[in-house]
Design a protein around this motif. Sequence first.
Motif, short mmCIF file in Angstrom:
data_model
loop_
_atom_site.label_atom_id
_atom_site.label_comp_id
_atom_site.label_asym_id
_atom_site.label_seq_id
_atom_site.Cartn_x
_atom_site.Cartn_y
_atom_site.Cartn_z
N MET A 1 -4.98 41.85 15.21
CA MET A 1 -4.50 42.33 16.42
C MET A 1 -3.38 42.88 16.18
N ARG A 2 -3.17 44.24 16.87
CA ARG A 2 -1.99 45.00 16.97
C ARG A 2 -1.42 45.29 18.30
N LEU A 3 0.04 45.11 18.59
CA LEU A 3 0.29 45.34 19.68
C LEU A 3 1.32 46.84 19.80
N VAL A 10 4.10 47.77 30.01
CA VAL A 10 2.41 47.84 29.56
C VAL A 10 2.46 47.73 28.05
N VAL A 11 1.85 46.76 27.58
CA VAL A 11 1.74 46.69 26.13
C VAL A 11 0.32 46.65 25.53
N LYS A 12 -0.05 47.65 24.94
CA LYS A 12 -1.15 47.85 24.60
C LYS A 12 -1.70 46.83 23.31
N ILE A 13 -2.79 46.05 23.55
CA ILE A 13 -3.33 45.29 22.39
C ILE A 13 -4.71 45.52 21.86
N VAL A 14 -4.68 45.61 20.53
CA VAL A 14 -5.84 46.23 19.86
C VAL A 14 -6.32 45.25 18.96
N HIS A 44 -5.75 45.49 27.15
CA HIS A 44 -6.80 45.90 25.66
C HIS A 44 -7.98 46.88 26.57
N GLU A 45 -7.62 47.90 26.16
CA GLU A 45 -8.67 49.12 26.54
C GLU A 45 -10.02 49.25 26.20
#
Length: 136
Positions: A1-3, A10-14, A44-45
Amino acid sequence: MRLDSSTFPVVKIVFDASNQGGPEDAFLIFERLLARKQPFVLLHEKAVDENNHAHSHEERKQASIWMKKHKAALRAYVRGMIQVEPSAAKRLALKPFAVTFGKAWGYPLLVVESKDRAWALARDVLDEQVSDVAHF
């Protein structure tokens, strides 16, 4: 997981296999976000990939311990996690999981069909918080 907090609040999570620093680094970044003491949402896109999303028992155990330690801050500052899932069938299948997720993490899992809808929902969720504070 990366933030990725470059678009805070808005924090993108991958979630991916190429996690550079491992889960420990992600939790440290998450702690820094909570330390800001400002509301934010996780986004999470990418659609859920069941084949690339399994966590080991040890990873789940670490996450559970971390969640319990930070429960109050999670409930106070994380307004939700928004998951993009284009498949209507998968969105429907995620509904029971979303309930469990919300109980465990202390914030809701919101599932939408597109990135555009996710960003609009993120703004709505964050604006809702501002409105709630303004009414006191």
